[in-house]
Scaffold this motif. Structure first.
Motif, PDB file in Angstrom:
ATOM      1  N   THR A 140       0.852  -1.192   0.000  1.00  0.00           N
ATOM      2  CA  THR A 140       0.000   0.000   0.000  1.00  0.00           C
ATOM      3  C   THR A 140       0.883   1.237   0.000  1.00  0.00           C
ATOM      4  O   THR A 140       1.890   1.284   0.727  1.00  0.00           O
ATOM      5  CB  THR A 140      -0.908   0.026   1.248  1.00  0.00           C
ATOM      6  OG1 THR A 140      -1.705  -1.152   1.290  1.00  0.00           O
ATOM      7  CG2 THR A 140      -1.815   1.257   1.229  1.00  0.00           C
ATOM      8  N   GLU A 179      -1.468   5.707  11.040  1.00  0.00           N
ATOM      9  CA  GLU A 179      -2.820   5.140  11.078  1.00  0.00           C
ATOM     10  C   GLU A 179      -2.904   3.871  10.228  1.00  0.00           C
ATOM     11  O   GLU A 179      -3.513   2.876  10.641  1.00  0.00           O
ATOM     12  CB  GLU A 179      -3.833   6.175  10.590  1.00  0.00           C
ATOM     13  CG  GLU A 179      -4.067   7.312  11.581  1.00  0.00           C
ATOM     14  CD  GLU A 179      -4.999   8.380  11.021  1.00  0.00           C
ATOM     15  OE1 GLU A 179      -5.297   8.331   9.805  1.00  0.00           O
ATOM     16  OE2 GLU A 179      -5.424   9.260  11.804  1.00  0.00           O
ATOM     17  N   VAL A 180      -2.299   3.908   9.039  1.00  0.00           N
ATOM     18  CA  VAL A 180      -2.331   2.726   8.174  1.00  0.00           C
ATOM     19  C   VAL A 180      -1.529   1.587   8.795  1.00  0.00           C
ATOM     20  O   VAL A 180      -1.959   0.428   8.801  1.00  0.00           O
ATOM     21  CB  VAL A 180      -1.789   3.075   6.771  1.00  0.00           C
ATOM     22  CG1 VAL A 180      -1.588   1.811   5.935  1.00  0.00           C
ATOM     23  CG2 VAL A 180      -2.740   4.033   6.062  1.00  0.00           C
ATOM     24  N   GLU A 182      -0.890   1.025  11.972  1.00  0.00           N
ATOM     25  CA  GLU A 182      -1.651   0.467  13.092  1.00  0.00           C
ATOM     26  C   GLU A 182      -2.766  -0.440  12.603  1.00  0.00           C
ATOM     27  O   GLU A 182      -2.963  -1.550  13.119  1.00  0.00           O
ATOM     28  CB  GLU A 182      -2.246   1.595  13.933  1.00  0.00           C
ATOM     29  CG  GLU A 182      -1.266   2.311  14.817  1.00  0.00           C
ATOM     30  CD  GLU A 182      -1.943   3.405  15.626  1.00  0.00           C
ATOM     31  OE1 GLU A 182      -3.158   3.293  15.880  1.00  0.00           O
ATOM     32  OE2 GLU A 182      -1.253   4.377  15.986  1.00  0.00           O
ATOM     33  N   LYS A 183      -3.521   0.027  11.616  1.00  0.00           N
ATOM     34  CA  LYS A 183      -4.638  -0.767  11.094  1.00  0.00           C
ATOM     35  C   LYS A 183      -4.142  -2.095  10.542  1.00  0.00           C
ATOM     36  O   LYS A 183      -4.717  -3.161  10.819  1.00  0.00           O
ATOM     37  CB  LYS A 183      -5.365   0.021  10.015  1.00  0.00           C
ATOM     38  CG  LYS A 183      -6.513  -0.746   9.369  1.00  0.00           C
ATOM     39  CD  LYS A 183      -7.181   0.064   8.269  1.00  0.00           C
ATOM     40  CE  LYS A 183      -8.279  -0.741   7.569  1.00  0.00           C
ATOM     41  NZ  LYS A 183      -8.894   0.029   6.459  1.00  0.00           N
ATOM     42  N   GLU A 184      -3.055  -2.053   9.754  1.00  0.00           N
ATOM     43  CA  GLU A 184      -2.545  -3.281   9.153  1.00  0.00           C
ATOM     44  C   GLU A 184      -1.944  -4.210  10.207  1.00  0.00           C
ATOM     45  O   GLU A 184      -2.134  -5.424  10.157  1.00  0.00           O
ATOM     46  CB  GLU A 184      -1.497  -2.947   8.085  1.00  0.00           C
ATOM     47  CG  GLU A 184      -2.016  -2.125   6.910  1.00  0.00           C
ATOM     48  CD  GLU A 184      -2.938  -2.941   5.995  1.00  0.00           C
ATOM     49  OE1 GLU A 184      -3.321  -4.063   6.347  1.00  0.00           O
ATOM     50  OE2 GLU A 184      -3.260  -2.436   4.904  1.00  0.00           O
ATOM     51  N   HIS A 186      -2.730  -4.456  13.390  1.00  0.00           N
ATOM     52  CA  HIS A 186      -3.806  -5.075  14.159  1.00  0.00           C
ATOM     53  C   HIS A 186      -4.582  -6.074  13.305  1.00  0.00           C
ATOM     54  O   HIS A 186      -5.034  -7.117  13.802  1.00  0.00           O
ATOM     55  CB  HIS A 186      -4.745  -4.002  14.698  1.00  0.00           C
ATOM     56  CG  HIS A 186      -4.114  -3.117  15.721  1.00  0.00           C
ATOM     57  ND1 HIS A 186      -4.503  -1.813  15.931  1.00  0.00           N
ATOM     58  CD2 HIS A 186      -3.097  -3.349  16.597  1.00  0.00           C
ATOM     59  CE1 HIS A 186      -3.763  -1.283  16.899  1.00  0.00           C
ATOM     60  NE2 HIS A 186      -2.905  -2.192  17.310  1.00  0.00           N
ATOM     61  N   GLY A 187      -4.722  -5.782  12.013  1.00  0.00           N
ATOM     62  CA  GLY A 187      -5.512  -6.648  11.141  1.00  0.00           C
ATOM     63  C   GLY A 187      -4.922  -8.025  10.954  1.00  0.00           C
ATOM     64  O   GLY A 187      -5.660  -9.007  10.812  1.00  0.00           O
ATOM     65  N   CYS A 189      -2.541  -9.236  13.128  1.00  0.00           N
ATOM     66  CA  CYS A 189      -1.894  -9.590  14.402  1.00  0.00           C
ATOM     67  C   CYS A 189      -0.375  -9.659  14.221  1.00  0.00           C
ATOM     68  O   CYS A 189       0.277 -10.654  14.583  1.00  0.00           O
ATOM     69  CB  CYS A 189      -2.427 -10.912  14.946  1.00  0.00           C
ATOM     70  SG  CYS A 189      -4.193 -10.882  15.309  1.00  0.00           S
TER      71      CYS A 189
END
Length: 355
Positions: A140, A179-180, A182-184, A186-187, A189
């Motif tokens: 990304t 932000e990206v 963190e999202k990835e 967590h998504g 693990c």
């Protein structure tokens, strides 16, 4: 290591042909060498009772240059290849087995732990974020603001305002990258986040990451978003960070094994697997092992004593490799399997218990 990806191998059942072959085609005339290697292993399988219709699909796959790799593991049953994986290097041993269970442990040991992680190459304009999980890579690009991005140093009455605008652009881009990431993370693990690139951008991104992500963060010294930049050293650092996590995890598991609750030895591990009490099996990585045990039709039918299986209602216990029986039971009971260099346990096997 979770074994969800091999769970389907065990349905509806064997016998299985399991083949590990050196399929490297990097040298001249290698295709003929691969053919001879396969011919030899095919003879061994036929001698063990494998019918031609079970072996033909394996040969077609092994000899097809489309499937070229340094090495390959193939598992087939009932005339159909049910799983194949390329090996990053030649198999530690070229083997072929015709057996009640697939001989998966050499693949698992050579495959290693696939550590879900996030790779980040950042600069002040944004970042390239790569998620590596379940054997796949997904990339990304993150960019929010592209002006003003560069301080000019020209001076003048508006210079201070302009520089503050530049720094605000850097901050906005860093916030978007964080932000990206963190999202990835967590998504999937993610266990590891590797951050490289411009030092100022690295610091800004780190400042805006959540604390749980920072705890998993490794800052790499190499890596750049610049056009034509060589990613080799960055990828080496990412691999090293993942290996370091695996080493730490193995040490933690061995400490937990010493502290308990745990069981030691093949028989006690088998009993705990039958009771579905095992969280993690620890297995010393020993390619030369020939240990066997007795199994029945269900994944939790395993014991070093056939009489014990008979007491469980297994009418005709079958002798099979111990590591193959353990792998099936681990996959079926939603446990994990970890390879360790050493373990203070008989047979080089132990298990951490859920309860």
């Amino acid at each position: 290591m979770r074994l969800d990806f091999i769970r389907g191998l065990y349905e509806p059942g064997g016998p299985y042909a399991s083949v590990y072959l050196d399929t490297d085609r990097s040298s001249e005339g290698a295709a003929n060498v691969v053919q001879r290697r396969w011919a030899h292993l095919r003879e061994l399988l036929a001698a063990e009772g494998a019918p031609p219709e079970a072996l033909d699909p394996i040969g077609e796959l092994m000899l097809d240059p489309v499937w070229a790799a340094p090495g390959r593991a193939v598992f087939a049953r009932r005339g159909e290849v049910v799983l194949t994986e390329p090996l990053a290097c030649r198999p530690r041993r070229q083997t072929a087995r015709w057996s009640p269970l697939p001989h998966v442990v050499p693949l698992l040991a050579q495959r290693g732990e696939h550590v879900p992680h996030v790779q980040v190459l950042a600069d002040r304009a944004g970042a390239e974020v790569t998620v590596v999980a379940e054997g796949r890579r997904r990339e990304t690009t993150v960019e929010v603001a592209d002006w003003p991005i560069q301080k000019t140093g020209a001076g003048g009455w508006s210079q201070g305002n302009f520089e503050r605008e530049v720094e605000e652009t850097w901050r906005r881009n860093a916030v978007a990258v964080a932000e990206v990431v963190e999202k990835e993370a967590h998504g999937v693990c993610a266990e590891v986040v590797v951050l490289a690139g411009d030092p100022k951008a690295r610091a800004l991104v780190t400042d805006h990451l959540a604390k749980d992500v920072v705890r998993r963060l490794t800052v790499a010294e190499h890596g750049s978003r610049a056009p034509g930049a060589d990613p080799h050293h960055f990828l080496q650092e990412a691999d090293a960070a993942c290996r370091a996590w695996v080493d730490r995890r193995c040490a933690e598991l061995l400490e937990a094994f010493a502290a308990g609750p745990a069981v030691a030895g093949l028989q006690e591990t088998a009993r705990a697997l039958r009771d579905r009490r095992v969280g993690t099996v620890l297995l010393r990585d020993d390619p030369s092992s020939t240990a066997t045990m007795w199994i029945g039709p269900e994944p939790t039918h395993l014991s070093t004593d056939p009489a014990e299986l008979a007491a469980w209602g297994v009418e005709e216990p079958v002798r099979e490799r111990a590591d193959a029986a353990l792998a099936r039971a681990v996959a079926a009971t939603d446990a994990e399997l970890w390879f360790v260099d050493h373990i203070d346990s008989p047979d080089g096997i132990g298990a951490l218990l859920r309860f």
